[in-house]
Scaffold this motif. Sequence first.
Motif, PDB file in Angstrom:
ATOM      1  N   MET A   1       1.946   2.844   3.082  1.00 56.70           N
ATOM      2  CA  MET A   1       3.178   2.677   2.301  1.00 56.70           C
ATOM      3  C   MET A   1       4.422   2.979   3.136  1.00 56.70           C
ATOM      4  SD  MET A   1       4.530   1.732  -0.539  1.00 56.70           S
ATOM      5  CE  MET A   1       3.432   1.739  -1.960  1.00 56.70           C
ATOM      6  N   MET A   2       4.271   3.840   4.142  1.00 56.30           N
ATOM      7  CA  MET A   2       5.424   4.145   4.988  1.00 56.30           C
ATOM      8  C   MET A   2       5.958   2.902   5.700  1.00 56.30           C
ATOM      9  SD  MET A   2       4.511   7.846   6.569  1.00 56.30           S
ATOM     10  CE  MET A   2       4.144   9.230   5.464  1.00 56.30           C
TER      11      MET A   2
ATOM     12  N   TYR B   1      12.341  -1.323   3.202  1.00 56.23           N
ATOM     13  CA  TYR B   1      12.633  -2.054   1.959  1.00 56.23           C
ATOM     14  C   TYR B   1      12.856  -1.141   0.755  1.00 56.23           C
ATOM     15  CZ  TYR B   1      10.629  -5.744   4.827  1.00 56.23           C
ATOM     16  OH  TYR B   1      10.373  -6.606   5.852  1.00 56.23           O
ATOM     17  N   ILE B   2      12.254   0.051   0.792  1.00 57.35           N
ATOM     18  CA  ILE B   2      12.286   0.926  -0.377  1.00 57.35           C
ATOM     19  C   ILE B   2      13.659   1.570  -0.525  1.00 57.35           C
ATOM     20  CG2 ILE B   2      11.371   3.073  -1.343  1.00 57.35           C
ATOM     21  CD1 ILE B   2       8.659   2.344  -0.143  1.00 57.35           C
TER      22      ILE B   2
ATOM     23  N   GLU C   1       5.564  -4.416  -6.367  1.00 60.70           N
ATOM     24  CA  GLU C   1       5.417  -5.338  -5.253  1.00 60.70           C
ATOM     25  C   GLU C   1       5.003  -4.593  -3.976  1.00 60.70           C
ATOM     26  OE1 GLU C   1       8.977  -7.328  -4.064  1.00 60.70           O
ATOM     27  OE2 GLU C   1       7.879  -8.552  -2.607  1.00 60.70           O
ATOM     28  N   ASP C   2       5.630  -3.431  -3.759  1.00 57.69           N
ATOM     29  CA  ASP C   2       5.278  -2.631  -2.580  1.00 57.69           C
ATOM     30  C   ASP C   2       3.800  -2.252  -2.603  1.00 57.69           C
ATOM     31  OD1 ASP C   2       7.837  -2.532  -1.383  1.00 57.69           O
ATOM     32  OD2 ASP C   2       8.469  -1.014  -2.833  1.00 57.69           O
ATOM     33  N   PHE C   3       3.307  -1.863  -3.785  1.00 61.79           N
ATOM     34  CA  PHE C   3       1.889  -1.490  -3.890  1.00 61.79           C
ATOM     35  C   PHE C   3       0.992  -2.689  -3.586  1.00 61.79           C
ATOM     36  CE2 PHE C   3       3.645   2.053  -6.395  1.00 61.79           C
ATOM     37  CZ  PHE C   3       2.963   3.100  -5.789  1.00 61.79           C
ATOM     38  N   ASP C   4       1.403  -3.891  -4.060  1.00 65.76           N
ATOM     39  CA  ASP C   4       0.618  -5.095  -3.787  1.00 65.76           C
ATOM     40  C   ASP C   4       0.550  -5.375  -2.290  1.00 65.76           C
ATOM     41  OD1 ASP C   4       0.178  -5.422  -6.423  1.00 65.76           O
ATOM     42  OD2 ASP C   4       1.722  -6.962  -6.745  1.00 65.76           O
ATOM     43  N   ILE C   5       1.701  -5.254  -1.633  1.00 68.56           N
ATOM     44  CA  ILE C   5       1.761  -5.543  -0.195  1.00 68.56           C
ATOM     45  C   ILE C   5       0.902  -4.555   0.588  1.00 68.56           C
ATOM     46  CG2 ILE C   5       3.312  -5.547   1.806  1.00 68.56           C
ATOM     47  CD1 ILE C   5       5.469  -6.635  -0.229  1.00 68.56           C
TER      48      ILE C   5
ATOM     49  N   ALA D   1       1.914  -1.530   9.971  1.00 68.40           N
ATOM     50  CA  ALA D   1       2.821  -2.488  10.613  1.00 68.40           C
ATOM     51  C   ALA D   1       2.852  -3.809   9.840  1.00 68.40           C
ATOM     52  CB  ALA D   1       2.393  -2.722  12.059  1.00 68.40           C
ATOM     53  N   LEU D   2       1.700  -4.240   9.301  1.00 69.03           N
ATOM     54  CA  LEU D   2       1.673  -5.481   8.516  1.00 69.03           C
ATOM     55  C   LEU D   2       2.469  -5.316   7.233  1.00 69.03           C
ATOM     56  CD1 LEU D   2      -2.026  -6.733   8.892  1.00 69.03           C
ATOM     57  CD2 LEU D   2      -0.012  -7.345  10.245  1.00 69.03           C
ATOM     58  N   ALA D   3       2.397  -4.103   6.650  1.00 69.75           N
ATOM     59  CA  ALA D   3       3.139  -3.846   5.410  1.00 69.75           C
ATOM     60  C   ALA D   3       4.645  -3.960   5.633  1.00 69.75           C
ATOM     61  CB  ALA D   3       2.791  -2.459   4.854  1.00 69.75           C
TER      62      ALA D   3
END
Lengths: 259, 341
Positions: A97-98, A103-104, A111-115, A149-151
């Motif tokens: 999540m970091m 974006y946060i 959406e963040d959780f989905d990503i 990094a992908l997140a």
Amino acid sequence: MLEIKDLNVSYGSRKILEDINISTEKGEFLGILGPNGSGKTTLVKAITKVLKPESGDITFNGRSIKHMSGTEIARHIAVVSQVISINFEFAVKDIVMMGRTPYIKSNESPEDFDIVEDSMEKTKTDFLKDRLVTQLSGGELQRVIIARALAQQTDILLLDEPTSHLDITNQIDILNLVKDESRKGKLVVAVVHDLNLAAYYCDKIALIRDGKLISLGTPAEVLTPETIGKVYNLPVEVVTNEITNSLYVIPKLEPLAHP
Amino acid sequence: MARDGRAVMILLSVLLVAMIASNTAIGSSDISPVDTVKIMVTAITEKLMLGDILHIEKVWSDSQDTIIMNIRLPRVLLGALVGAALATAGCAMQGLLKNPMADPYIIGMSSGAGLGAALAFALMLPLQLLAFVTAAGSIFIVYNISRIGERVPTETLLLAGIAVGFFLSAITSFIIFLSQSPHQIIYWLMGGLWTASWDKVKITFLMILVGIFMLYRQSWNLNVMLLGEEQAQCMGVDIEKVKRSVLIFSSLVTAAAVSVSGIIGFVGLIIPHIMRIIVGPDHRILLPTSTLMGAIFLVFSDTIARTILESTDLPVGVVTAFFGAPFFIYLLRKRRKSIYA
């Protein structure tokens, strides 16, 4: 995509990088090679604006990083460096999540959780999501760092010796994963030490020595016995590996007698 | 945010309210817990002009009312504020410096405040104001010594803090040595809530509340920075801005706390560690639970400090370490592994 123009970097009066010019395209896998102390990590730091260059410029899609904030750069470029261990008891999903930091605003959105979920699936780390990062093996941890990094959802993935401390299976796992990302359209720039892995994975190689770009081109153009001999100060033979159909570099060592 | 983290927060909030109410009932003059609560509720309803709605029959004397409302309650509340401030600032500093030895005083704040207090006693100047100014001033000096352009390396910050701290302590020792009444300064340095009053509660309340809130806002950035400053920078964290913000607001709440209570040790160091063992390293949970636990712990310690000896108040710093240290050692042993870095 990523352009490095006439880049010069110095620490005090010592020149670390001199007149580096590299241009790249979407979907490319660029390897940065060179002996220890040649300036590879400095180049990575300049690209992420951790270091300020003395002169020259670095641009993403034509825009200079000089005019970009840290958050903006983090939305374009994600960095995976060699992480040996994390000593704080975060869960794996918290670390991933970091990656959403640029974006946060205040709290994570659905959406963040989905990503995050998606990034963990891609890197096959979803089964680890509730584990503490302090309990992971080196290979697992490096995959989690790549998930992070992908997140970050960037166009560019920058890797600074991501596999040097891993066993051969994990090295290949990680490089396959990164290669997949480049095939899907990301630009991958990776500092690699292993010439043979570089020959297999990279579309383009930049060979650096003493802060100067010695050679830039396809593995076949760059990995010649003359160039490698000059840069690494080591006589080598370059052959074609018939299994992988890529170049294979063999140091010319004298046979050792094994009693 | 973890669900169990939220549960711990709610539990601690309830515990804090219970602690404030019950500890106000404890003291040398005998006032029953029920009467104590009645006195407090009556005072609150009168303040809010709700007296007609909730009518409580007055069964206590005016002197009991004074003891509860003007002596014990402000002291308990001040204890809660100071404990909250020290534990939050300590937690933020440990996170920022990634150093388990860090506490709110680590970069020279206690020496600064001590010098201010010594000067105030020696020259008959207003104590609280001077202690606040010298505490905040010492951090300003340390920050500027450590600054290289826009960057402040944390190692330099720590070392500069220690150097400035020793320098200021030397001056304080010199003043104490020459002083006519050294015991006053020495008692102040031990830390205590003897001089609590509503004025002090009011002056510090806003500073501490705002400071703590501003520290909470850096929770996420502190989490990311635990992975290393350079990595945090690559994830878009403006690390120098975070450092500045954490330093400014830790200093604000610590200076506010120190100026009314002297140098109370231990709370800012150990409470964050205890909470880290219980709730983990996520500052979004760690910071607020440290705030609550710090408040609870100091209220509890101060009640012991003012009641354990019949004739006199102990400095609360003596109590915090005497009870807190063994508890912390117990937690360390029980866990049997490194708790930090």
